[in-house]
Scaffold this motif. Sequence first.
Motif, PDB file in Angstrom:
ATOM      1  N   ILE A 108      47.317  -4.237 -87.286  1.00  0.00           N
ATOM      2  CA  ILE A 108      47.446  -3.630 -88.606  1.00  0.00           C
ATOM      3  C   ILE A 108      48.031  -2.228 -88.490  1.00  0.00           C
ATOM      4  N   PHE A 109      47.539  -1.450 -87.538  1.00  0.00           N
ATOM      5  CA  PHE A 109      48.049  -0.097 -87.321  1.00  0.00           C
ATOM      6  C   PHE A 109      49.526  -0.130 -86.948  1.00  0.00           C
ATOM      7  N   LEU A 110      49.895  -1.038 -86.061  1.00  0.00           N
ATOM      8  CA  LEU A 110      51.290  -1.135 -85.631  1.00  0.00           C
ATOM      9  C   LEU A 110      52.194  -1.570 -86.783  1.00  0.00           C
ATOM     10  N   LEU A 111      51.711  -2.474 -87.625  1.00  0.00           N
ATOM     11  CA  LEU A 111      52.501  -2.909 -88.783  1.00  0.00           C
ATOM     12  C   LEU A 111      52.710  -1.753 -89.761  1.00  0.00           C
ATOM     13  N   CYS A 112      51.665  -0.962 -89.977  1.00  0.00           N
ATOM     14  CA  CYS A 112      51.791   0.200 -90.871  1.00  0.00           C
ATOM     15  C   CYS A 112      52.777   1.217 -90.293  1.00  0.00           C
ATOM     16  N   THR A 113      52.704   1.433 -88.988  1.00  0.00           N
ATOM     17  CA  THR A 113      53.633   2.353 -88.331  1.00  0.00           C
ATOM     18  C   THR A 113      55.061   1.846 -88.456  1.00  0.00           C
ATOM     19  N   ALA A 114      55.241   0.540 -88.239  1.00  0.00           N
ATOM     20  CA  ALA A 114      56.572  -0.062 -88.367  1.00  0.00           C
ATOM     21  C   ALA A 114      57.098   0.074 -89.787  1.00  0.00           C
ATOM     22  N   ALA A 115      56.203  -0.064 -90.772  1.00  0.00           N
ATOM     23  CA  ALA A 115      56.613   0.071 -92.173  1.00  0.00           C
ATOM     24  C   ALA A 115      57.130   1.477 -92.449  1.00  0.00           C
ATOM     25  N   LEU A 116      56.485   2.487 -91.878  1.00  0.00           N
ATOM     26  CA  LEU A 116      56.958   3.860 -92.055  1.00  0.00           C
ATOM     27  C   LEU A 116      58.351   4.038 -91.442  1.00  0.00           C
ATOM     28  N   ILE A 117      58.553   3.481 -90.259  1.00  0.00           N
ATOM     29  CA  ILE A 117      59.855   3.609 -89.584  1.00  0.00           C
ATOM     30  C   ILE A 117      60.943   2.891 -90.379  1.00  0.00           C
ATOM     31  N   VAL A 118      60.649   1.677 -90.820  1.00  0.00           N
ATOM     32  CA  VAL A 118      61.619   0.931 -91.630  1.00  0.00           C
ATOM     33  C   VAL A 118      61.904   1.670 -92.936  1.00  0.00           C
ATOM     34  N   GLY A 119      60.852   2.247 -93.525  1.00  0.00           N
ATOM     35  CA  GLY A 119      61.036   3.008 -94.759  1.00  0.00           C
ATOM     36  C   GLY A 119      61.981   4.177 -94.581  1.00  0.00           C
ATOM     37  N   TYR A 120      61.886   4.842 -93.435  1.00  0.00           N
ATOM     38  CA  TYR A 120      62.791   5.967 -93.167  1.00  0.00           C
ATOM     39  C   TYR A 120      64.236   5.501 -93.115  1.00  0.00           C
ATOM     40  N   PHE A 121      64.492   4.380 -92.442  1.00  0.00           N
ATOM     41  CA  PHE A 121      65.866   3.916 -92.252  1.00  0.00           C
ATOM     42  C   PHE A 121      66.427   3.166 -93.463  1.00  0.00           C
ATOM     43  N   THR A 122      65.577   2.771 -94.397  1.00  0.00           N
ATOM     44  CA  THR A 122      66.059   2.048 -95.580  1.00  0.00           C
ATOM     45  C   THR A 122      65.923   2.902 -96.836  1.00  0.00           C
ATOM     46  N   TYR A 123      64.679   3.145 -97.259  1.00  0.00           N
ATOM     47  CA  TYR A 123      64.472   3.921 -98.484  1.00  0.00           C
ATOM     48  C   TYR A 123      64.948   5.357 -98.306  1.00  0.00           C
ATOM     49  N   GLY A 124      64.666   5.922 -97.126  1.00  0.00           N
ATOM     50  CA  GLY A 124      65.133   7.280 -96.858  1.00  0.00           C
ATOM     51  C   GLY A 124      66.645   7.383 -96.903  1.00  0.00           C
ATOM     52  N   ALA A 125      67.313   6.358 -96.358  1.00  0.00           N
ATOM     53  CA  ALA A 125      68.780   6.337 -96.385  1.00  0.00           C
ATOM     54  C   ALA A 125      69.293   6.216 -97.816  1.00  0.00           C
ATOM     55  N   MET A 126      68.562   5.452 -98.654  1.00  0.00           N
ATOM     56  CA  MET A 126      68.965   5.290-100.050  1.00  0.00           C
ATOM     57  C   MET A 126      68.836   6.615-100.811  1.00  0.00           C
ATOM     58  N   VAL A 127      67.748   7.336-100.562  1.00  0.00           N
ATOM     59  CA  VAL A 127      67.556   8.648-101.192  1.00  0.00           C
ATOM     60  C   VAL A 127      68.674   9.596-100.775  1.00  0.00           C
ATOM     61  N   ASP A 128      68.998   9.588 -99.494  1.00  0.00           N
ATOM     62  CA  ASP A 128      70.040  10.459 -98.958  1.00  0.00           C
ATOM     63  C   ASP A 128      71.406  10.121 -99.558  1.00  0.00           C
ATOM     64  N   LYS A 129      71.688   8.829 -99.678  1.00  0.00           N
ATOM     65  CA  LYS A 129      72.966   8.392-100.247  1.00  0.00           C
ATOM     66  C   LYS A 129      73.077   8.797-101.711  1.00  0.00           C
ATOM     67  N   LEU A 130      71.957   8.718-102.428  1.00  0.00           N
ATOM     68  CA  LEU A 130      71.949   9.113-103.845  1.00  0.00           C
ATOM     69  C   LEU A 130      72.244  10.612-103.982  1.00  0.00           C
TER      70      LEU A 130
ATOM     71  N   HIS B  21      67.976   8.606-111.815  1.00  0.00           N
ATOM     72  CA  HIS B  21      66.822   9.503-111.668  1.00  0.00           C
ATOM     73  C   HIS B  21      65.517   8.788-111.378  1.00  0.00           C
ATOM     74  N   TRP B  22      65.486   7.464-111.456  1.00  0.00           N
ATOM     75  CA  TRP B  22      64.223   6.746-111.360  1.00  0.00           C
ATOM     76  C   TRP B  22      63.564   6.860-109.988  1.00  0.00           C
ATOM     77  N   ILE B  23      64.361   7.144-108.982  1.00  0.00           N
ATOM     78  CA  ILE B  23      63.806   7.282-107.635  1.00  0.00           C
ATOM     79  C   ILE B  23      62.818   8.452-107.565  1.00  0.00           C
ATOM     80  N   ALA B  24      62.985   9.426-108.456  1.00  0.00           N
ATOM     81  CA  ALA B  24      62.046  10.550-108.558  1.00  0.00           C
ATOM     82  C   ALA B  24      61.124  10.406-109.768  1.00  0.00           C
TER      83      ALA B  24
END
Length: 474
Positions: A3-25, A410-413
């Motif tokens: 469970i801990f590893l899955l949560c950690t992986a979710a944070l990493i994936v979030g950085y490379f996906t959602y974080g990239a989307m925020v940056d692109k916006l 603006h919905w991302i914020a």
Amino acid sequence: MMIFLLCTAALIVGYFTYGAMVDKLFQPDVSRTTPAMCMADGVDYVPMSKPKIFLIQLLNIAGLGPVFGPILGALYGPAALVWIVIGTIVAGGVHDYFSGMLSLRYRGESIPDVVGYNLGNGFKQFMRLFSLILLLLVGVVFVLGPAKLLGKLSGIEVGLWVAAIFAYYFLATILPIDKIIGRLYPVFGAILIFMAVAMPLALMNEGYNMFPNLTLANLHPKELPMWPLMFITIACGAISGFHSTQSPLMSRCVCNEREGRFIFYGAMVAEGFIGLVWATVGMSFYQTPEALNAALAAGGPANVVNEACTTLLGGFGGVLAILGVVVLPITSGDTAFRAARLLIADFAKYSQKQAVKRLYIAVPLFVVGYVISLANFDVIWRYFGWANQSLAAIVLWTAAAYCVKHGKPHWIATVPAVFMTAVSNTFILNATIGFNLPLSVSTPIGVASSVAALAAFLYVFRSSNLAKMEPDNA
């Protein structure tokens, strides 16, 4: 452990996906000259490397919040992990990215000016006072918190540690940012990384049953409601308004706008990981919420840190891990006072290039801080959780306004802004330190006020008429 590893992986994936989307916006511009390059003064505007700025940003924002908050949040059970992961990715990361990048666009200015350019002069004046009070409270508490931990660890009187920490804070506040903070933080960072990695590995190695109560139900032994308390309790590990007061410090050191996602969004993800570590310790080292609650009753979160570190890692390793916790408040307390100095200087349009001018602000600031440290302000500090999350909501509304005025979605914020507004308003309506209304009354009023804020936002910002408030280079 899975469970801990899955949560950690979710944070990493979030950085490379959602974080990239925020940056692109946001669309960072590599051709734009940053404040560090065009306003360098050798004191606050100092170009530094991306890895060093990331480490300083992480240590700036990660006070005791991502340790003590998740420990207290662990009483609610594994639902705390869900909030840490989702909150970090869709709320905290967005909040920290925009507070840093907007300051970068606005000549490295402090958060009240960033808010003022987007929400108007009234919000700017309110934010000046609000942020200054918040920074002073954080600075003082982040003297007392680590002093008590160091006193317990060393046997030296707490008062001596308070004096030593205040002395360090004063030097870190007035000296150029690369002289103390830039040199000490890599060492502090190494200790922090040891703590963050060693604790979950030790839990696994010692054969602890990880997350023995695997349910999303509310497990709090005092039956405290998950809504809205869990979202106030776990702040820095998911989203924290305090971060917005720290991001401008690093926006004055960034050399290229493309570094923003790694520095601002990335540091929030790293802090989310620290939050996961300590929520996991709370739920796994203590096998039941009742056992964790008993440890908290015996000495608060600091007692949990001491017990878990020394038991899992032994004498030397335990000391290193405790020091990893100690550096968190110290590296937020020093920059809290530094940010307060800069906030006052920005308001007064008072150059900080000369050392004597920095002293004119810093000396009275620390006198006030010392006086506050002598007072019993436990009741006042109980408002911090509410004030912290309210500030986060204001900064998210600021990010949403910026997006509207620049023709961006603006919905991302806006979505996390609406949620955090509902959390903060419901809490202050329900809490005994607030209006003490029943939760059945507080929740509909809190949600309705958040919806009303959304309606007002959509009405006021249906066009970009307020863009004229922004500086010409925005």
